[in-house]
Design a protein around this motif. Sequence first.
Motif, PDB file in Angstrom:
ATOM      1  N   GLY A  90       0.831  -1.209   0.000  1.00 13.74           N
ATOM      2  CA  GLY A  90       0.000   0.000   0.000  1.00 13.74           C
ATOM      3  C   GLY A  90       0.856   1.246   0.000  1.00 13.74           C
ATOM      4  N   THR A  91       2.035   1.125  -0.556  1.00  7.27           N
ATOM      5  CA  THR A  91       2.895   2.303  -0.570  1.00  7.27           C
ATOM      6  C   THR A  91       2.931   2.860  -1.978  1.00  7.27           C
ATOM      7  N   PHE A  92       3.561   3.979  -2.135  1.00  8.99           N
ATOM      8  CA  PHE A  92       3.484   4.708  -3.389  1.00  8.99           C
ATOM      9  C   PHE A  92       4.795   4.546  -4.141  1.00  8.99           C
ATOM     10  N   PRO A  93       4.797   3.798  -5.246  1.00 12.86           N
ATOM     11  CA  PRO A  93       6.065   3.434  -5.881  1.00 12.86           C
ATOM     12  C   PRO A  93       6.912   4.631  -6.307  1.00 12.86           C
ATOM     13  N   LEU A  94       6.261   5.732  -6.717  1.00 10.61           N
ATOM     14  CA  LEU A  94       7.058   6.839  -7.244  1.00 10.61           C
ATOM     15  C   LEU A  94       7.289   7.942  -6.213  1.00 10.61           C
ATOM     16  N   MET A  95       6.994   7.638  -4.956  1.00 15.49           N
ATOM     17  CA  MET A  95       7.282   8.610  -3.902  1.00 15.49           C
ATOM     18  C   MET A  95       8.555   8.184  -3.182  1.00 15.49           C
ATOM     19  N   LEU A 144      13.325   6.199  -3.993  1.00 12.65           N
ATOM     20  CA  LEU A 144      11.929   5.935  -4.330  1.00 12.65           C
ATOM     21  C   LEU A 144      11.490   4.564  -3.806  1.00 12.65           C
ATOM     22  N   GLY A 146       9.451   2.530  -5.086  1.00 13.31           N
ATOM     23  CA  GLY A 146       9.412   1.528  -6.151  1.00 13.31           C
ATOM     24  C   GLY A 146      10.736   0.811  -6.367  1.00 13.31           C
TER      25      GLY A 146
ATOM     26  N   ASP B 223      -1.593   6.258  -5.582  1.00 11.61           N
ATOM     27  CA  ASP B 223      -2.486   5.155  -5.214  1.00 11.61           C
ATOM     28  C   ASP B 223      -3.659   5.746  -4.433  1.00 11.61           C
ATOM     29  N   SER B 226      -4.875   3.784  -1.221  1.00 11.28           N
ATOM     30  CA  SER B 226      -3.975   3.917  -0.079  1.00 11.28           C
ATOM     31  C   SER B 226      -4.033   5.329   0.483  1.00 11.28           C
ATOM     32  N   GLY B 289       1.031  10.593 -10.025  1.00 16.20           N
ATOM     33  CA  GLY B 289       1.974  10.210  -8.988  1.00 16.20           C
ATOM     34  C   GLY B 289       3.399  10.693  -9.158  1.00 16.20           C
ATOM     35  N   TYR B 290       3.689  11.358 -10.260  1.00 13.66           N
ATOM     36  CA  TYR B 290       5.083  11.718 -10.541  1.00 13.66           C
ATOM     37  C   TYR B 290       5.115  12.979 -11.382  1.00 13.66           C
ATOM     38  N   LEU B 343      13.957   4.397 -10.423  1.00 16.48           N
ATOM     39  CA  LEU B 343      13.461   3.290  -9.614  1.00 16.48           C
ATOM     40  C   LEU B 343      14.555   2.280  -9.327  1.00 16.48           C
TER      41      LEU B 343
END
Lengths: 263, 355
Positions: A90-95, A144, A146, B223, B226, B289-290, B343
């Motif tokens: 439930g986390t934000f991949p791009l944060m 990040l 992600g 998300d 979330s 988100g980005y 990433l």
Amino acid sequence: MTEPLMTLTGVGKSFAGTDALADISLEIEPGKVLCLLGDNGAGKSTLIKILSGYHAPTTGTIEVDGKQVVFSSPRDASAAGIATVHQYGGTFPLMSVGRSFFVGAEPTKGWGPLKYFDKATANKVAIRELKSLGITRINDGNRLVGGMSGGERQSLAIARAVYFGARLLILDEPTAALGVKEAAHVLKIIMQARQKGIAVVFVTHNVLHAMTVGDRFAVLIHGRKADDFMKGERTREQITDLMAGGEAMAELEAEIAQYESQA
Amino acid sequence: MSIDLSTATLKAMPSPPPEAKESPFQRMTRRPEMGALAGTVLVFVFFSIVGGQNFLSIGGASAWLNVASELLIIAIPVGLLMIAGELDLSVGSVLAASSMTLAIISGYLGLPMIIGFVAALGIGALAGLVNGIITARTNVPSFVVTLGMNFGLAGITLGLSRAITGTTSVPITVDPVFKNLFGSLVGGQFEVAIFWAIAVALVIAWVLQMTPWGNWVFAIGGDKDSARATGIPVPRVKITLFVLSGLGAAFVGVIQTCMYNSAQTTNGQSFVFNSIIAVVIGGVLLTGGYGSVIGMVLGAITFAIVNQGIYYTGWSSDWASFILGALLLAAVLMNNTFRRLALSSGPKKTSGKKA
């Protein structure tokens, strides 16, 4: 026996006339791990959504600390100390790690209109909490999310829930997508949380993982509680059979054995 | 039968070594505007060579700065929405509705400028509010909601303008104060909109990077579920973003009306796609988100350089669209690469997860 943190009595949920869940009664105790077992479609997700305030039950009551409660939103549930961690964290991949750790509860510096997000503190705390759960690889809060592995993301989400004072941690299939070693790490973290007196609801269909950490077990089949037992009261085979619906599984195993003997 | 979790076993597990410190270059590749910066430099160098002295003159600079700044005032709030995972395709009609409102109230009807000004911005805020409420409450994709708004509002603007004034183009005599504030040229060439664009960029960049609210915008785009679970008031944040987007478009409507002393019902439609192009070139992820405001600024500048630079090359301006199309595709590909780098930057993953 300790006072249960949360008690469900006769909880049911129907969607458009179909019962997704019926007559579920459970006691969730602090410092104990309750394993919720069941095959796909058994109603595990619906039950989690009721526990975490996404759905209101159609029937039955929920008590927290002996007082009846009605959660009208996830916010109500988290105010009561209930935190849910989903399969992918439930986390934000791009944060960044620091930012995602504090989403919705950002630390600030300064005052009035010049109040601003305190990134340094956020990063420092996030890294410190990750370290306390044994994640030592990540040491930069600007990284990040992600870029982390599945287990690291689970750990981040659990660390976050514990940091914000969760009393009940609902873990939805936390080990399902993980490799053997990472799954073991997550199980260890579950035991750490248990030791801190946090109640854990561990949802899984992996019987082995459940038996490793569980104190108490409940098996769901077709939206109903099929069995409810304490640690050591059932063997692994009994549980597996129960989850898969008994006979069907025995037949399948017989068939598999047949192929094996032919080989 | 169960997994051995004794401390000894877990201690024996080789814990992956802590990551090495990153080089400043690695750190930079993680920023969303890296691709945009490369694009801006590329087109600037290209048109400096092909367009020569004229492109590099003050006149050349003002040409693209003027285009970039009007575009930015619309593109920054649109980009914010896109970071939150939504689109706004109604900015074209909002611009037209706002400029017609100002021209009809303060030009045709002759009421004080301030009334027309407030009404024009009010129309923008209202359109954004309607977009936001429908999107947040019904879960109809904002693509459809705002596309509907773009057509619907264009119809209302055209219908009302013809009913009230009998024409689709209304002249206005702009009050000197408003002329100076919104529609004048600084140094004879630079639109005052440049300063407004700088102000908008600074304020929104601060909000996005430095406030909890800005963090919520990223979280919602990353998300939504979330984000909601952490207690972020998702519908309220989205509605606010739509209102900001409406206000941005309405503000450019005011600027154009004050600049040209008239309003047309067909103004503004080019901004619908141009704002999205600028934002996407600027490194904002279409799915949310980005992104960053610096990226959007670079994206708008890149767009404007291509859009205006073509006139200095001696080629037919028909080719500008071709360059922009190719640039858009190249920018997205480059941004994807940079995002992958972001990433994966850092140490190799060694723990359990071996794909």
